[in-house]
Design a protein around this motif. Structure first.
Motif, mmCIF file in Angstrom:
data_model
loop_
_atom_site.group_PDB
_atom_site.id
_atom_site.type_symbol
_atom_site.label_atom_id
_atom_site.label_comp_id
_atom_site.label_asym_id
_atom_site.label_seq_id
_atom_site.Cartn_x
_atom_site.Cartn_y
_atom_site.Cartn_z
ATOM 1 N N ALA A 162 -7.243 -11.417 3.159
ATOM 2 C CA ALA A 162 -7.718 -12.225 2.020
ATOM 3 C C ALA A 162 -7.704 -11.416 0.723
ATOM 4 O O ALA A 162 -7.286 -11.930 -0.325
ATOM 5 N N VAL A 163 -8.122 -10.146 0.772
ATOM 6 C CA VAL A 163 -8.179 -9.394 -0.497
ATOM 7 C C VAL A 163 -6.774 -8.992 -0.968
ATOM 8 O O VAL A 163 -6.524 -8.908 -2.172
ATOM 9 N N VAL A 164 -5.867 -8.778 -0.027
ATOM 10 C CA VAL A 164 -4.490 -8.452 -0.435
ATOM 11 C C VAL A 164 -3.874 -9.686 -1.101
ATOM 12 O O VAL A 164 -3.232 -9.598 -2.149
ATOM 13 N N LEU A 210 -14.750 7.473 16.550
ATOM 14 C CA LEU A 210 -13.962 8.527 17.204
ATOM 15 C C LEU A 210 -12.564 8.482 16.582
ATOM 16 O O LEU A 210 -12.123 7.408 16.154
ATOM 17 N N PRO A 211 -11.836 9.597 16.581
ATOM 18 C CA PRO A 211 -10.496 9.571 15.976
ATOM 19 C C PRO A 211 -9.589 8.493 16.582
ATOM 20 O O PRO A 211 -8.857 7.805 15.860
ATOM 21 N N SER A 212 -9.661 8.300 17.901
ATOM 22 C CA SER A 212 -8.790 7.292 18.524
ATOM 23 C C SER A 212 -9.177 5.882 18.050
ATOM 24 O O SER A 212 -8.321 5.023 17.833
ATOM 25 N N GLU A 213 -10.475 5.680 17.866
ATOM 26 C CA GLU A 213 -10.983 4.380 17.444
ATOM 27 C C GLU A 213 -10.578 4.089 15.982
ATOM 28 O O GLU A 213 -10.109 2.991 15.666
ATOM 29 N N TYR A 214 -10.754 5.104 15.141
ATOM 30 C CA TYR A 214 -10.433 4.911 13.719
ATOM 31 C C TYR A 214 -8.919 4.709 13.540
ATOM 32 O O TYR A 214 -8.483 3.795 12.840
ATOM 33 N N GLY A 215 -8.136 5.547 14.213
ATOM 34 C CA GLY A 215 -6.669 5.394 14.143
ATOM 35 C C GLY A 215 -6.251 4.038 14.685
ATOM 36 O O GLY A 215 -5.365 3.373 14.142
ATOM 37 N N GLY A 216 -6.931 3.604 15.758
ATOM 38 C CA GLY A 216 -6.624 2.302 16.368
ATOM 39 C C GLY A 216 -6.907 1.163 15.398
ATOM 40 O O GLY A 216 -6.187 0.163 15.347
ATOM 41 N N LYS A 217 -7.952 1.333 14.609
ATOM 42 C CA LYS A 217 -8.324 0.300 13.622
ATOM 43 C C LYS A 217 -7.228 0.175 12.556
ATOM 44 O O LYS A 217 -6.805 -0.910 12.194
ATOM 45 N N ILE A 218 -6.754 1.328 12.085
ATOM 46 C CA ILE A 218 -5.695 1.317 11.056
ATOM 47 C C ILE A 218 -4.422 0.688 11.647
ATOM 48 O O ILE A 218 -3.763 -0.142 11.014
ATOM 49 N N LYS A 219 -4.101 1.064 12.869
ATOM 50 C CA LYS A 219 -2.890 0.530 13.527
ATOM 51 C C LYS A 219 -3.004 -0.994 13.665
ATOM 52 O O LYS A 219 -2.066 -1.731 13.352
ATOM 53 N N TYR A 220 -4.182 -1.443 14.110
ATOM 54 C CA TYR A 220 -4.426 -2.873 14.295
ATOM 55 C C TYR A 220 -4.189 -3.622 12.974
ATOM 56 O O TYR A 220 -3.500 -4.639 12.928
ATOM 57 N N LEU A 221 -4.742 -3.066 11.880
ATOM 58 C CA LEU A 221 -4.601 -3.740 10.580
ATOM 59 C C LEU A 221 -3.139 -3.730 10.118
ATOM 60 O O LEU A 221 -2.631 -4.730 9.617
ATOM 61 N N MET A 222 -2.480 -2.593 10.330
ATOM 62 C CA MET A 222 -1.063 -2.494 9.914
ATOM 63 C C MET A 222 -0.220 -3.546 10.640
ATOM 64 O O MET A 222 0.711 -4.102 10.069
ATOM 65 N N GLU A 223 -0.569 -3.791 11.901
ATOM 66 C CA GLU A 223 0.231 -4.747 12.693
ATOM 67 C C GLU A 223 -0.125 -6.206 12.395
ATOM 68 O O GLU A 223 0.720 -7.078 12.482
ATOM 69 N N ARG A 224 -1.421 -6.453 12.078
ATOM 70 C CA ARG A 224 -1.864 -7.851 11.943
ATOM 71 C C ARG A 224 -1.807 -8.426 10.536
ATOM 72 O O ARG A 224 -1.796 -9.644 10.372
ATOM 73 N N VAL A 225 -1.877 -7.553 9.513
ATOM 74 C CA VAL A 225 -2.001 -8.098 8.156
ATOM 75 C C VAL A 225 -0.623 -8.167 7.491
ATOM 76 O O VAL A 225 0.011 -7.136 7.233
ATOM 77 N N ASP A 226 -0.172 -9.384 7.211
ATOM 78 C CA ASP A 226 1.175 -9.583 6.657
ATOM 79 C C ASP A 226 1.392 -8.820 5.351
ATOM 80 O O ASP A 226 2.433 -8.210 5.142
ATOM 81 N N ALA A 284 -5.475 -11.847 -2.689
ATOM 82 C CA ALA A 284 -6.141 -12.014 -3.994
ATOM 83 C C ALA A 284 -5.655 -10.992 -5.024
ATOM 84 O O ALA A 284 -6.008 -11.085 -6.195
ATOM 85 N N GLY A 285 -4.884 -9.991 -4.580
ATOM 86 C CA GLY A 285 -4.305 -9.059 -5.549
ATOM 87 C C GLY A 285 -4.695 -7.599 -5.381
ATOM 88 O O GLY A 285 -4.360 -6.778 -6.247
ATOM 89 N N ALA A 286 -5.381 -7.240 -4.288
ATOM 90 C CA ALA A 286 -5.717 -5.816 -4.097
ATOM 91 C C ALA A 286 -4.434 -5.030 -3.799
ATOM 92 O O ALA A 286 -3.586 -5.488 -3.025
ATOM 93 N N THR A 287 -4.316 -3.859 -4.427
ATOM 94 C CA THR A 287 -3.119 -3.027 -4.222
ATOM 95 C C THR A 287 -3.377 -1.950 -3.163
ATOM 96 O O THR A 287 -2.442 -1.413 -2.569
ATOM 97 N N LEU A 315 0.317 -6.106 4.373
ATOM 98 C CA LEU A 315 0.525 -4.662 4.544
ATOM 99 C C LEU A 315 1.945 -4.399 5.013
ATOM 100 O O LEU A 315 2.644 -3.538 4.478
ATOM 101 N N SER A 316 2.377 -5.182 6.019
ATOM 102 C CA SER A 316 3.745 -4.950 6.498
ATOM 103 C C SER A 316 4.765 -5.316 5.420
ATOM 104 O O SER A 316 5.839 -4.736 5.355
ATOM 105 N N ALA A 317 4.401 -6.245 4.532
ATOM 106 C CA ALA A 317 5.334 -6.625 3.459
ATOM 107 C C ALA A 317 5.302 -5.615 2.300
ATOM 108 O O ALA A 317 6.050 -5.754 1.339
#
Ligand code: KIV
Ligand code: ZN
Length: 388
Positions: A157-159, A176-192, A161-164, A194-196
């Motif tokens: 939603a914020v992307v 934990l590092p695996s959890e935090y990295g997993g969160k970033i990976k999840y967002l990279m894969e799910r948020v259009d 709306a214009g967030a860079t 970001l991939s665009a």
């Protein structure tokens, strides 16, 4: 071609929040100019609505610094954003950093709200900030404890709306590092968005459990392209990720193939400046910038380093702006280290017998004193020469 990682320094905002670390405007300008020399991409200069001092410092830093982007923090509140925009009016490159808590405890206890309303407020704040500046960063406070599925909806939603840039703070230093990295990976894969490539993700990790740097690195390895850091890792409670650790990890591990704009030879002088202006000593064993970070004190290590530094050194002290490694002479130091130091001090000891004799004197002294300094060694050598 290697990927570019943007370095966002928040020493003057998250770092300066620490009790006792407050700087006046002149000191803040000094630090900001040093950060520019160091090569940081973004300087978070303050939280302008919080005090007239912060407001004026953001103005002064905007005038004093040319190359980096100057960033001002706000809550997702129109008045905050108005004041931040006003404080940034002289900045050549400007960014508003706005946001709101997204974890259930924040939504329930801080805002007495619900998930849908928080998304509406986040979107409204980003759109409002975009009326002033093109570069808007959104922070999802306590993202570390925010449910991933909901977080992805917020980021989407914020992307839109214009967030860079979208900042994913581990506000409480819990992940934990695996959890935090997993969160970033999840967002990279799910948020259009970001991939665009319409926006990038940023890490912002606190160090409550000593995992800030590991979490930041894990975020980068999973796709984040900005890291939020401070000099010497200063910041709320146990601090933030330290800039020097991230910069040197990427320099030492070239295979990661990620570039920053940091001139690492400016790291040590910057660390000293921040420590002394903020009255915040650096712990002696702090990675990269601690007094002992390049000091070898055990006999076995000293012997190895004197034969070849690669035996115990993974970084060249010159790369962080230090003249040389230091051999600290203690009761555990060996003959080779003593002989080497004598040589540095211009005392050439030719016979093994004389080295032995001096070494016995040295051990007696080292038993009494914790560290034997150069004056002590010269005194021992002088007494030995007089006796022989
Ligand atoms: O730790 C945090 O969540 C923050 C935000 C205000 C970015 O500092
Ligand atoms: Zn923070």
């Amino acid at each position: 071609m290697s990927d570019r990682l943007f370095i966002f320094d928040t020493t003057l905002r998250d770092g300066e929040q620490v009790p006792g670390c407050q700087l006046n405007t002149v000191e803040k300008i000094q630090v900001a100019k040093q950060l520019e020399q160091l090569g940081v991409d973004v300087i978070e200069a303050g939280f302008p609505i919080s005090s007239p001092g912060d407001f004026n410092s953001v103005i002064a830093i905007s005038k004093a610094v040319t190359w980096p982007t100057i960033c001002a923090l706000t809550r997702a509140v129109e008045k905050d954003i108005d004041v931040a925009a006003e404080s940034l009016r002289y900045a050549k490159h400007k960014r508003i950093h706005t946001g709101i808590g997204t974890s259930d405890p924040h939504i329930r206890y801080k805002f007495n709200s619900n998930r849908e309303e928080i998304i509406e407020r986040a979107v409204a704040a980003v759109k409002y900030a975009r009326r002033y500046v093109e570069d808007v960063e959104f922070y999802a406070e306590d993202a570390g404890r925010t449910d991933n599925e909901y977080l992805a909806r917020v980021v989407e939603a914020v992307v839109k709306a214009g967030a860079t840039v979208v900042n994913i703070p581990d506000t409480t230093g819990y992940c934990l590092p695996s959890e935090y990295g997993g969160k970033i990976k999840y967002l990279m894969e799910r948020v259009d968005g970001l991939s665009a490539g319409r926006a990038i993700l940023s890490t912002h990790c606190h160090n409550d459990l000593g995992m800030a740097t590991a979490n930041t690195l894990s975020g980068v390895l999973n796709g984040a392209r900005q890291v939020e850091v401070t000099i010497n890792g200063i910041g709320e409670r146990a601090g933030n990720t330290s800039l020097e650790e991230v910069a040197m990890i990427l320099k030492c591990h070239r295979h990661i193939d990620i570039e920053t704009n940091i001139n690492t030879t400016k790291i040590y002088p910057t660390s000293r400046m921040v420590s002394s202006l903020m009255n915040m000593p650096v712990q002696p064993n702090k990675a990269v910038v601690g007094r002992n970070a390049f000091a070898h004190s055990s006999g076995i290590h000293q012997d190895g380093v004197l034969k070849n530094v690669e035996t115990y050194e993974i970084m060249n002290p010159k790369d962080v702006g230090l003249d040389d490694n230091s051999i600290v002479l203690t009761a555990r130091s060996g003959r080779a280290a003593l002989k080497y130091r004598l040589g540095v001090l211009g005392v050439n000891v030719d016979s093994d017998e004389r080295v032995d004799a001096l070494y016995q004197q040295f051990l007696k002294l080292a038993d009494r004193k914790k560290e034997v300094n150069d004056d002590d060694i010269l005194m021992l050598a002088g007494a030995d020469a007089a006796a022989s």
